[in-house]
Scaffold this active site. Structure first.
Site, PDB file in Angstrom:
ATOM      1  N   CYS A 154       0.866  -1.191   0.000  1.00 42.50           N
ATOM      2  CA  CYS A 154       0.000   0.000   0.000  1.00 42.50           C
ATOM      3  C   CYS A 154       0.891   1.224   0.000  1.00 42.50           C
ATOM      4  CB  CYS A 154      -0.890  -0.022   1.247  1.00 42.50           C
ATOM      5  SG  CYS A 154      -1.874   1.471   1.495  1.00 42.50           S
ATOM      6  N   CYS A 185      -0.662   3.889  -6.542  1.00 43.33           N
ATOM      7  CA  CYS A 185      -1.487   3.195  -5.550  1.00 43.33           C
ATOM      8  C   CYS A 185      -1.647   1.765  -6.044  1.00 43.33           C
ATOM      9  CB  CYS A 185      -2.849   3.878  -5.404  1.00 43.33           C
ATOM     10  SG  CYS A 185      -4.052   2.958  -4.402  1.00 43.33           S
TER      11      CYS A 185
END
Length: 270
Positions: free
Chosen positions: A81, A191
């Site tokens: 992440c 992302c």
């Protein structure tokens, strides 16, 4: 906090976590690149997206999940992440001794291949405002112009399996329009959820735009760390990857299975 003493069991699992399903893009590449490794994947879906919670909350969740994975005897942890990496990886490395691999936008390779020296980066709001991320951009842009585009709402829609919906495409078009107007030739997916919208991006962007993601560099860095610490798995059979989520929805198994490519069962863990 559970003991984080280094395990010397080469067949111990690798822990991978994200705020939701995005990290599956990393986990899938790791499973392809390191086929002898067992994976434990943790989706913190109850708190997704991390871009909408405070820095302190992100740190608390990262530490809780890391402790959970350590309890499950993981030999290494991958923070799959971007938002969690830029907000919490340094303090986590100070807390535990096992290898911690993070994921950061691939600015350096983007600057290397861009011919127009105009690079776009799609990120969450939390990453866009993060001082560590902005410092990385300055460090690695190599004279290129970098256009940072926060993408509010995209992660939530991907979490719901709606990355092909009209609402999603309309929102994506809004975020890509200013980057197209700037004449970028390289687009960094900042992302881990965003590789799941690569096909949609290619339909909107002009032809020839290079998409850069981080799954392969992360899996290669993980392998280097496992070799360094003598933790690379010996040949095994009947690997049973495990999938957990901090939230439970009726469509969760379906969405995870769709993104993973085979049918999987997600267990609830709080």
């Amino acid at each position: 906090m559970p003991s984080d003493t280094f395990t010397h069991n080469t067949n111990a699992p690798i822990g991978i976590f994200d705020s939701g399903v995005g990290g599956l893009s990393i986990a899938k590449r790791i499973s392809e690149h390191l086929p002898n490794e067992q994976l434990i994947y943790f989706a913190d879906s109850q708190f997704a997206p991390y871009g909408d919670i405070s820095n302190q909350q992100i740190i608390e969740r990262v530490n809780f999940i890391a402790d959970t994975l350590i309890t499950k005897q993981c030999k290494a942890i991958v923070i799959a992440c971007n938002t969690a990496t830029v907000n919490a990886i340094d303090q986590l490395r100070n807390r535990v001794t096992l290898p911690i691999i993070g994921v950061e936008p691939a600015i350096k390779p983007a600057a290397r291949i861009s011919t127009t020296q105009k690079i776009g980066i799609l990120v969450t709001q939390a990453t866009a405002n993060n001082a560590r991320f902005l410092a990385l951009v300055e460090q690695y842009k190599n004279g290129a112009q970098v256009f940072i585009q926060p993408c509010l709402g995209l992660v939530e829609l991907i979490e719901q399996g709606l990355q092909t919906s009209d609402k999603f495409i309309h929102l994506l078009e809004q975020y890509l329009a200013p980057l197209i107007a700037q004449g970028i030739d390289t687009l960094v997916l900042g992302c881990t959820h965003y590789p799941f919208m690569s096909e949609a991006i290619k339909k909107i962007m002009p032809s020839g735009i290079e998409l850069i993601e981080t799954a392969t560099p992360v899996s290669e860095q993980l392998k280097r760390q496992l070799i360094k610490h003598h933790l690379l798995a010996k040949k095994t059979s009947n690997l049973a990857h495990q999938f957990y989520s901090s939230s439970e929805t009726p469509t969760q198994n379906k969405i995870f299975s769709q993104l993973w490519g085979t049918s999987i069962n997600v267990e609830l863990y709080k």
